[in-house]
Design a protein around this motif. Structure first.
Motif, PDB file in Angstrom:
ATOM      1  N   PHE A 190     -12.015  10.302  17.592  1.00 48.60           N
ATOM      2  CA  PHE A 190     -12.105  10.510  16.143  1.00 48.60           C
ATOM      3  C   PHE A 190     -10.798  10.179  15.427  1.00 48.60           C
ATOM      4  CE2 PHE A 190     -15.012  13.337  18.375  1.00 48.60           C
ATOM      5  CZ  PHE A 190     -16.223  13.037  17.753  1.00 48.60           C
ATOM      6  N   MET A 191     -10.003   9.314  16.036  1.00 48.05           N
ATOM      7  CA  MET A 191      -8.703   8.970  15.464  1.00 48.05           C
ATOM      8  C   MET A 191      -8.838   8.249  14.114  1.00 48.05           C
ATOM      9  SD  MET A 191      -6.473  10.104  17.654  1.00 48.05           S
ATOM     10  CE  MET A 191      -4.970   9.193  17.312  1.00 48.05           C
ATOM     11  N   ASP A 192      -9.909   7.460  13.953  1.00 47.32           N
ATOM     12  CA  ASP A 192     -10.028   6.611  12.756  1.00 47.32           C
ATOM     13  C   ASP A 192     -11.197   7.020  11.849  1.00 47.32           C
ATOM     14  OD1 ASP A 192      -7.916   4.991  13.745  1.00 47.32           O
ATOM     15  OD2 ASP A 192      -9.330   3.928  15.026  1.00 47.32           O
ATOM     16  N   VAL A 193     -11.654   8.260  11.951  1.00 47.65           N
ATOM     17  CA  VAL A 193     -12.825   8.652  11.157  1.00 47.65           C
ATOM     18  C   VAL A 193     -12.531   8.656   9.658  1.00 47.65           C
ATOM     19  CG1 VAL A 193     -13.967   9.985  12.958  1.00 47.65           C
ATOM     20  CG2 VAL A 193     -12.283  11.103  11.486  1.00 47.65           C
ATOM     21  N   GLN A 194     -11.272   8.899   9.293  1.00 46.39           N
ATOM     22  CA  GLN A 194     -10.935   8.895   7.861  1.00 46.39           C
ATOM     23  C   GLN A 194     -11.198   7.518   7.254  1.00 46.39           C
ATOM     24  OE1 GLN A 194      -9.967  11.497   6.070  1.00 46.39           O
ATOM     25  NE2 GLN A 194      -9.505  13.014   7.670  1.00 46.39           N
ATOM     26  N   GLU A 195     -10.812   6.473   8.001  1.00 46.15           N
ATOM     27  CA  GLU A 195     -10.999   5.106   7.504  1.00 46.15           C
ATOM     28  C   GLU A 195     -12.477   4.704   7.472  1.00 46.15           C
ATOM     29  OE1 GLU A 195      -8.794   6.030   9.711  1.00 46.15           O
ATOM     30  OE2 GLU A 195      -6.888   5.638   8.686  1.00 46.15           O
ATOM     31  N   ARG A 196     -13.268   5.256   8.376  1.00 42.00           N
ATOM     32  CA  ARG A 196     -14.686   4.887   8.458  1.00 42.00           C
ATOM     33  C   ARG A 196     -15.603   5.834   7.676  1.00 42.00           C
ATOM     34  NH1 ARG A 196     -13.242   4.259  13.904  1.00 42.00           N
ATOM     35  NH2 ARG A 196     -14.293   6.211  14.463  1.00 42.00           N
ATOM     36  N   SER A 197     -15.050   6.767   6.955  1.00 37.97           N
ATOM     37  CA  SER A 197     -15.870   7.775   6.273  1.00 37.97           C
ATOM     38  C   SER A 197     -16.784   7.140   5.227  1.00 37.97           C
ATOM     39  CB  SER A 197     -14.973   8.816   5.599  1.00 37.97           C
ATOM     40  OG  SER A 197     -14.222   8.232   4.544  1.00 37.97           O
ATOM     41  N   ILE A 198     -17.854   7.840   4.919  1.00 34.58           N
ATOM     42  CA  ILE A 198     -18.825   7.373   3.925  1.00 34.58           C
ATOM     43  C   ILE A 198     -19.004   8.458   2.862  1.00 34.58           C
ATOM     44  CG2 ILE A 198     -20.041   5.901   5.562  1.00 34.58           C
ATOM     45  CD1 ILE A 198     -22.176   8.097   5.792  1.00 34.58           C
ATOM     46  N   ARG A 199     -19.761   8.128   1.841  1.00 35.65           N
ATOM     47  CA  ARG A 199     -20.020   9.089   0.766  1.00 35.65           C
ATOM     48  C   ARG A 199     -21.485   9.469   0.757  1.00 35.65           C
ATOM     49  NH1 ARG A 199     -19.506   8.010  -5.699  1.00 35.65           N
ATOM     50  NH2 ARG A 199     -21.415   6.887  -5.212  1.00 35.65           N
ATOM     51  N   GLU A 200     -21.760  10.746   0.648  1.00 36.13           N
ATOM     52  CA  GLU A 200     -23.119  11.255   0.498  1.00 36.13           C
ATOM     53  C   GLU A 200     -23.197  12.056  -0.796  1.00 36.13           C
ATOM     54  OE1 GLU A 200     -25.771  10.725   2.233  1.00 36.13           O
ATOM     55  OE2 GLU A 200     -25.102  10.027   4.207  1.00 36.13           O
ATOM     56  N   ILE A 201     -24.385  12.052  -1.412  1.00 34.70           N
ATOM     57  CA  ILE A 201     -24.597  12.841  -2.622  1.00 34.70           C
ATOM     58  C   ILE A 201     -25.332  14.122  -2.237  1.00 34.70           C
ATOM     59  CG2 ILE A 201     -25.570  12.893  -4.945  1.00 34.70           C
ATOM     60  CD1 ILE A 201     -23.362  10.830  -4.586  1.00 34.70           C
TER      61      ILE A 201
END
Length: 350
Positions: A190-201
């Motif tokens: 989970f080292m790069d999860v910040q960069e791969r994050s998505i947006r949900e409503i």
């Protein structure tokens, strides 16, 4: 598995699909109470009550016990709704401060259920970049939250709990405790999860969360962590199965399966999906997932028995809490390539 446990699973399956199971109303009071107790221990009580007593039946002549239980379910549901509203209010406040933490599990999983606020959560989990912790701490205090444990060294610990009268937040600097010999190394995924994050409503509010593959693997690892500690409840199983079914086309299954094999959790995950196939979504579980997880070749009975007996996090008895030390020790030794017994550590803790 007892007849009561079978009935509980049948009712829970109906609840997951937004269906009613009114025939259970006719069970003897003692058996109904037993189903209620299991639901309570797994913190799915409002979901079970909704399936047994749908809206159209609530106007009929309820027994005093049923009326009291429905009032309890309504209170829990309203409390969860208030917590969700307060959490989103906090999230908007953080956004104004330029802080956008990643929401894990909780509200993201809850939003997938037919009646989200009936799927209880005792807290909400946020993942942040460790360097930003001082800014989050300052913002939380300004908002009216305080650190839930007075003697906690918030600078050194990976997880800091904050609370108020309305909310309980677990702020994670790492997805898993780095010091754990049993599962601290899971953080490498989970080292790069910040960069791969998505947006949900969620309820009209945009929130950041993990990308679907990351989030599912995190949920499996989270369940595996609790399994190694004391055990997992049926709610974690339904979270994983429901998330998998909802986002099946968006998940990199080759990566998920490969990682599960790498951490020696494939059989564990396969048993979770087998439970989903047989007991939670019978007739509706995707064949593609059944083939992927080799569920037809998996015996889920031992895990299911452990889940039903253990309650929400497997903490239903002192025996389970004690035996968890052996399980964790064995897991840590296995990862280190050791096979030494951990009995001495268990009998004579420091």
């Amino acid at each position: 598995m007892t007849n009561i446990e079978k009935r509980f699973l049948r009712v829970y399956s109906c609840a997951l699909r937004g269906e009613s199971c009114t025939s259970v109303q006719k069970l003897p009071p003692k058996e109904l109470s037993a189903i209620y107790r299991i639901a309570d221990s797994h913190r799915v009580f409002p979901m079970i009550m909704e399936a047994i007593w749908p809206e159209e039946d609530k106007a009929s002549n309820l027994t005093p016990i049923a009326k009291k239980q429905l009032e309890k379910a309504e209170k829990l549901t309203c409390g969860q709704a208030r917590m969700s509203a307060e959490f989103l209010k906090l999230y908007r406040y953080l956004g104004k401060k330029g802080l956008t933490p990643i929401v894990m599990k909780g509200m993201i999983c809850r939003s997938l259920y037919p009646e989200p606020e009936q799927r209880s959560s005792s807290d909400e989990d946020l993942l942040i970049e460790e360097a930003q912790f001082p800014a989050y701490h300052k913002a939380f205090l300004e908002y009216g939250l305080h650190v839930a444990e007075d003697d906690l060294d918030i600078e050194k610990t990976h997880e800091v709990p904050y609370c108020s009268s309305k909310l309980y937040i677990e702020l994670h600097k790492k997805p898993f405790p780095p010091e754990s010999r049993a599962y601290g190394d899971l953080n490498r995924f989970f080292m790069d999860v910040q960069e791969r994050s998505i947006r949900e409503i969620i309820y009209g509010v945009p929130v950041r969360t993990m990308e679907y593959t990351d989030h599912l693997f995190y949920q499996i690892c989270h369940a595996y962590k609790h399994f190694l500690n004391c055990g997992i409840g049926i709610r974690l199983v339904s979270d994983i199965v429901l998330f998998s079914m909802t986002y099946e086309k968006s998940i990199d299954w080759e990566k998920i399966v490969g990682r599960c094999r790498e951490i020696r959790a494939f059989d564990f995950a396969s048993a979770l999906y087998r439970i989903g196939e047989i007991y939670l979504y019978p007739g509706k579980f995707p064949e593609s997932l059944a083939v992927l997880w080799q569920t037809k070749e998996t015996d889920e009975k031992a895990l299911l028995k452990d889940i039903l007996e253990g309650g929400v996090y497997g903490t239903s008895s002192e025996d389970r809490l004690h035996s968890a030390n052996l399980t964790l020790g064995a897991a840590a030794n296995a990862k280190a390539g050791m096979h030494a017994p951990v009995m001495i550590q268990t009998l004579f803790p420091s």
